[in-house]
Design a protein around this motif. Structure first.
Motif, PDB file in Angstrom:
ATOM      1  N   MET A  11      18.431  96.596  64.202  1.00 59.44           N
ATOM      2  CA  MET A  11      18.142  96.308  62.813  1.00 59.44           C
ATOM      3  C   MET A  11      17.822  97.579  62.023  1.00 59.44           C
ATOM      4  SD  MET A  11      18.445  93.068  62.109  1.00 59.44           S
ATOM      5  CE  MET A  11      17.450  92.903  60.648  1.00 59.44           C
ATOM      6  N   LYS A  12      17.193  98.572  62.711  1.00 64.97           N
ATOM      7  CA  LYS A  12      16.845  99.787  61.990  1.00 64.97           C
ATOM      8  C   LYS A  12      18.100 100.542  61.566  1.00 64.97           C
ATOM      9  CE  LYS A  12      12.362 100.458  64.189  1.00 64.97           C
ATOM     10  NZ  LYS A  12      11.529 101.356  65.037  1.00 64.97           N
ATOM     11  N   LEU A  26      20.604  98.203  54.182  1.00 64.76           N
ATOM     12  CA  LEU A  26      19.838  97.191  53.451  1.00 64.76           C
ATOM     13  C   LEU A  26      20.716  96.037  53.031  1.00 64.76           C
ATOM     14  CD1 LEU A  26      17.157  96.396  52.111  1.00 64.76           C
ATOM     15  CD2 LEU A  26      17.852  97.728  50.102  1.00 64.76           C
ATOM     16  N   GLU A  27      21.949  96.282  52.664  1.00 62.65           N
ATOM     17  CA  GLU A  27      22.831  95.206  52.209  1.00 62.65           C
ATOM     18  C   GLU A  27      23.135  94.229  53.353  1.00 62.65           C
ATOM     19  OE1 GLU A  27      23.292  98.324  51.780  1.00 62.65           O
ATOM     20  OE2 GLU A  27      23.343  98.707  49.601  1.00 62.65           O
ATOM     21  N   ILE A  28      23.340  94.780  54.570  1.00 66.18           N
ATOM     22  CA  ILE A  28      23.645  93.898  55.706  1.00 66.18           C
ATOM     23  C   ILE A  28      22.450  93.043  56.052  1.00 66.18           C
ATOM     24  CG2 ILE A  28      24.254  93.877  58.141  1.00 66.18           C
ATOM     25  CD1 ILE A  28      25.897  96.395  57.656  1.00 66.18           C
ATOM     26  N   ARG A  29      21.270  93.622  55.993  1.00 71.06           N
ATOM     27  CA  ARG A  29      20.072  92.870  56.312  1.00 71.06           C
ATOM     28  C   ARG A  29      19.827  91.757  55.287  1.00 71.06           C
ATOM     29  NH1 ARG A  29      15.676  97.460  57.423  1.00 71.06           N
ATOM     30  NH2 ARG A  29      17.022  98.614  55.987  1.00 71.06           N
ATOM     31  N   VAL A  30      20.069  92.068  54.004  1.00 74.03           N
ATOM     32  CA  VAL A  30      19.922  91.033  52.965  1.00 74.03           C
ATOM     33  C   VAL A  30      20.955  89.927  53.164  1.00 74.03           C
ATOM     34  CG1 VAL A  30      20.104  90.563  50.502  1.00 74.03           C
ATOM     35  CG2 VAL A  30      18.898  92.615  51.304  1.00 74.03           C
ATOM     36  N   GLY A  31      22.184  90.298  53.535  1.00 72.29           N
ATOM     37  CA  GLY A  31      23.206  89.275  53.767  1.00 72.29           C
ATOM     38  C   GLY A  31      22.878  88.387  54.940  1.00 72.29           C
TER      39      GLY A  31
END
Length: 334
Positions: A1-2, A6-11
């Protein structure tokens, strides 16, 4: 995850949220992937049932309302009935054998303020299961809104009538109050008389009861019972002895008929006819005699005039008296 941006984590977070929302909708909505069959239910007033509402049996969801069609009272050639609304239900196949042809479909709700749904009373186990595409008649829910509207209209009519006829109602109530006061005065002034009448009625009732008891004792007494027993025995004896007597009588009549030959029967028939003719002649003679006597009493004819006319009777007496005193008048005329 690190290492993710940011966009992938929000998706990924949005996808997880959408999956959770879909799971909640699937669970709360009671959706099922089981096969089902279609049933149509007609209503005149289905209440506030909407498409997607649950169909339950014994409180358990077994289907849903797929479509609500407005028919406007059109005649259905299949059932021969008219309905304003027709619902298309999708019921799970697993309960098909428990929903019979005499099943009841009615509108209900989970609570007083809950969303309305359709409940099914399965019906009698002796009836066959409801077929695919069957059209049944539903039970309309009570119209509380209509009852409240009609009650309000009735209440408004009553209030208007009381308001417009206030003086007449006041006079009516005053007259009723006066009648009640007069009745109270009459009862108070005649209390002793009323008490005496009630006492007399009680005494008469007691005497009637005593009389009825005495009559019952008399009817149930040994004398009446003995009379009834004697009467029963007499009727039984008569019934026992009457049949042989009737049989002997029938046999005697039959023997007489057998003993009489054709000529004797003709002679008896001729004798009966002659007797009837003689009787008819005698009746005519008696009638003529009665007519003659009636004419004589009325003074008609010579005999009637002689017997009923007093002047002629007096003249005849005078003539006979004169001939007795002067018999020579038979031979000599002056």
């Amino acid at each position: 995850m690190k290492g993710l941006s940011l966009e992938i984590r929000v998706g990924l977070l949005v996808l997880v949220a959408v999956a959770l929302l879909g799971g909640f909708l699937f669970v709360l909505g009671g959706y099922s992937f089981e096969e089902g069959y279609t049933v149509y239910v007609d209503f005149d007033n289905p209440g506030t049932v909407k498409p997607g509402a649950q169909v339950t049996i014994a409180g358990m969801k077994v289907g849903s309302v797929e479509e609500i069609i407005y028919r406007g009272g059109e005649l259905d050639p299949q059932t021969g009935s008219r309905a304003l609304v027709r619902m298309r239900l999708e019921i799970e196949e697993r309960v098909r054998e428990t929903v019979h042809e005499d099943a009841l479909f009615y509108v209900t709700s989970q609570s007083i303020l809950g969303e309305q749904m359709l409940a099914v009373e399965p019906g009698s186990y002796d009836e066959p299961p409801l077929e695919e595409g069957a059209v049944v008649r539903g039970v309309d829910p009570p119209r509380l809104d209509l009852a409240l509207a009609l009650g309000y209209e009735l209440l408004d009519t009553m209030v208007t009538a009381i308001r417009n006829n206030r003086e007449e109602l006041s006079d009516l109530l005053q007259n009723v109050a006066g009648i009640l006061r007069s009745l109270n005065s009459i009862l108070s002034d005649n209390r002793e008389t009323i008490d005496r009448i009630i006492a007399n009625v009680d005494h008469a009732t007691a005497e009637a009861a005593a009389l009825a008891q005495s009559a019952r004792a008399t009817v149930d007494g040994p004398e009446v019972r003995r009379i009834v027993d004697n009467l029963d025995r007499t009727l039984a004896t008569v019934a026992r002895d009457l049949e042989p007597i009737l049989a002997d009588t029938r046999a005697a009549v039959s023997n007489v008929n057998d003993a009489l030959g054709p000529e004797q029967r003709e002679q008896i028939q001729s004798t009966i006819e002659n007797a009837a003719e003689l009787s008819e002649r005698a009746n005519r003679t008696i009638a003529e005699a009665q007519q003659i006597v009636a004419h004589i009493r009325e003074g008609r004819g010579t005999v009637g005039a002689i017997l009923m006319d007093e002047e002629i009777y007096d003249d005849l007496q005078e003539m006979i008296r004169d001939l007795k005193h002067n018999p020579w008048k038979f031979f000599w005329r002056e």
